[in-house]
Motif scaffolding. Structure first.
Motif, PDB file in Angstrom:
ATOM      1  N   HIS A   1       0.852  -1.206   0.000  1.00  0.00           N
ATOM      2  CA  HIS A   1       0.000   0.000   0.000  1.00  0.00           C
ATOM      3  C   HIS A   1       0.881   1.247   0.000  1.00  0.00           C
ATOM      4  O   HIS A   1       0.589   2.237  -0.681  1.00  0.00           O
ATOM      5  CB  HIS A   1      -0.937  -0.019   1.212  1.00  0.00           C
ATOM      6  CG  HIS A   1      -1.872   1.145   1.253  1.00  0.00           C
ATOM      7  ND1 HIS A   1      -2.862   1.324   0.322  1.00  0.00           N
ATOM      8  CD2 HIS A   1      -1.951   2.208   2.084  1.00  0.00           C
ATOM      9  CE1 HIS A   1      -3.524   2.421   0.597  1.00  0.00           C
ATOM     10  NE2 HIS A   1      -2.976   2.993   1.684  1.00  0.00           N
ATOM     11  N   TRP A   2       1.978   1.217   0.742  1.00  0.00           N
ATOM     12  CA  TRP A   2       2.880   2.350   0.834  1.00  0.00           C
ATOM     13  C   TRP A   2       3.527   2.617  -0.518  1.00  0.00           C
ATOM     14  O   TRP A   2       3.669   3.772  -0.917  1.00  0.00           O
ATOM     15  CB  TRP A   2       3.937   2.052   1.903  1.00  0.00           C
ATOM     16  CG  TRP A   2       4.901   3.176   2.128  1.00  0.00           C
ATOM     17  CD1 TRP A   2       6.149   3.272   1.623  1.00  0.00           C
ATOM     18  CD2 TRP A   2       4.694   4.359   2.863  1.00  0.00           C
ATOM     19  NE1 TRP A   2       6.753   4.422   1.999  1.00  0.00           N
ATOM     20  CE2 TRP A   2       5.849   5.131   2.794  1.00  0.00           C
ATOM     21  CE3 TRP A   2       3.611   4.865   3.595  1.00  0.00           C
ATOM     22  CZ2 TRP A   2       5.986   6.354   3.423  1.00  0.00           C
ATOM     23  CZ3 TRP A   2       3.793   6.091   4.211  1.00  0.00           C
ATOM     24  CH2 TRP A   2       4.944   6.817   4.122  1.00  0.00           C
TER      25      TRP A   2
ATOM     26  N   LEU B   1       1.337   4.466  -3.110  1.00  0.00           N
ATOM     27  CA  LEU B   1       0.983   5.880  -2.931  1.00  0.00           C
ATOM     28  C   LEU B   1       1.810   6.747  -3.879  1.00  0.00           C
ATOM     29  O   LEU B   1       2.953   6.431  -4.193  1.00  0.00           O
ATOM     30  CB  LEU B   1       1.264   6.300  -1.486  1.00  0.00           C
ATOM     31  CG  LEU B   1       0.322   5.730  -0.419  1.00  0.00           C
ATOM     32  CD1 LEU B   1       0.803   6.139   0.970  1.00  0.00           C
ATOM     33  CD2 LEU B   1      -1.100   6.206  -0.614  1.00  0.00           C
TER      34      LEU B   1
ATOM     35  N   LEU C   1       3.204  12.544  -2.327  1.00  0.00           N
ATOM     36  CA  LEU C   1       2.538  12.406  -1.029  1.00  0.00           C
ATOM     37  C   LEU C   1       3.458  11.731  -0.018  1.00  0.00           C
ATOM     38  O   LEU C   1       3.514  12.100   1.140  1.00  0.00           O
ATOM     39  CB  LEU C   1       1.254  11.596  -1.191  1.00  0.00           C
ATOM     40  CG  LEU C   1       0.378  11.452   0.064  1.00  0.00           C
ATOM     41  CD1 LEU C   1      -0.129  12.804   0.524  1.00  0.00           C
ATOM     42  CD2 LEU C   1      -0.783  10.532  -0.205  1.00  0.00           C
ATOM     43  N   VAL C   2       4.261  10.775  -0.522  1.00  0.00           N
ATOM     44  CA  VAL C   2       5.147  10.048   0.378  1.00  0.00           C
ATOM     45  C   VAL C   2       6.301  10.935   0.807  1.00  0.00           C
ATOM     46  O   VAL C   2       6.738  10.898   1.946  1.00  0.00           O
ATOM     47  CB  VAL C   2       5.686   8.763  -0.306  1.00  0.00           C
ATOM     48  CG1 VAL C   2       6.739   8.066   0.543  1.00  0.00           C
ATOM     49  CG2 VAL C   2       4.557   7.827  -0.595  1.00  0.00           C
TER      50      VAL C   2
END
Length: 197
Positions: free
Chosen positions: A7-8, A11, A15-16
């Motif tokens: 999921h990470w 992204l 945004l990260v």
């Protein structure tokens, strides 16, 4: 855990790499100030409520103190009144005693007086019986009629002895003893008049 990593990675890069969310200090200070003010207001409200309840209790206590003082004064006045009444009736020996002792004394006196009254009543009935017997005897029994005044005088003396045995307060309360003696005296005179006739 693998899911979190996938999921990470899914992204967007912007945004990260962006900086973590920062809460402005001013907003935090205002929120804390609002909570503190709310808490202080709540404490003030509880304090005011406590003061109001304490004030009500103080008022009730004061009213109860006044009522107690009034009842004590009333009780003292009633006790004085009872003491004065007992002293007026010649019962000063029990005037300053406790109420239970006064009642016990008066009950004993009542019982004694009722006993004396019963004795006096039975003696009066005996004299009445003698009188009726004398009235029924024939006129020819002069010898017995001659003894009648003497018997009546003896009965009168016995009755006087009994009435003198009664306490002075009971003589004042009922004049029955002196009345019976007076009636007996007139009965004796009328019987002696009949004998001579």
């Amino acid at each position: 855990m693998e899911r979190v990593v996938r999921h990470w990675k899914g992204l967007p890069r912007a945004l990260v790499e962006s900086t973590p969310l920062e809460v402005p200090e001013e907003g935090l200070d205002m929120a804390l100030s609002a909570q503190v003010e709310s808490y202080v207001g709540h404490v003030r409200a509880l304090t005011e409520e406590r003061d109001a309840i304490a004030s009500e209790y103080e008022k009730e206590n004061e009213q109860l103190r006044l009522e107690l003082a009034r009842l004590q004064l009333l009780q003292e006045a009633q006790l004085k009144e009872v003491e004065e009444m007992l002293e007026q009736e010649g019962l000063s020996q029990i005037a300053h005693s406790a109420a239970s002792e006064q009642v016990a004394y008066l009950l004993v006196e009542r019982t004694a007086l009722l006993g004396k009254l019963g004795l006096l009543h039975s003696t009066t009935q005996g004299i009445q019986f003698c009188r009726e017997e004398l009235e029924r005897e024939p006129a020819g029994a002069v010898g017995e009629l001659g003894e009648a005044p003497q018997r009546l005088m003896v009965a009168q003396e016995e009755l006087q002895g009994m009435t003198e045995g009664l306490d002075a307060p009971s003589k004042e309360q009922s004049g029955a003893g002196t009345l019976d003696v007076a009636c007996l005296g007139t009965l004796g005179k009328s019987s002696s008049d009949e004998v001579t006739a």
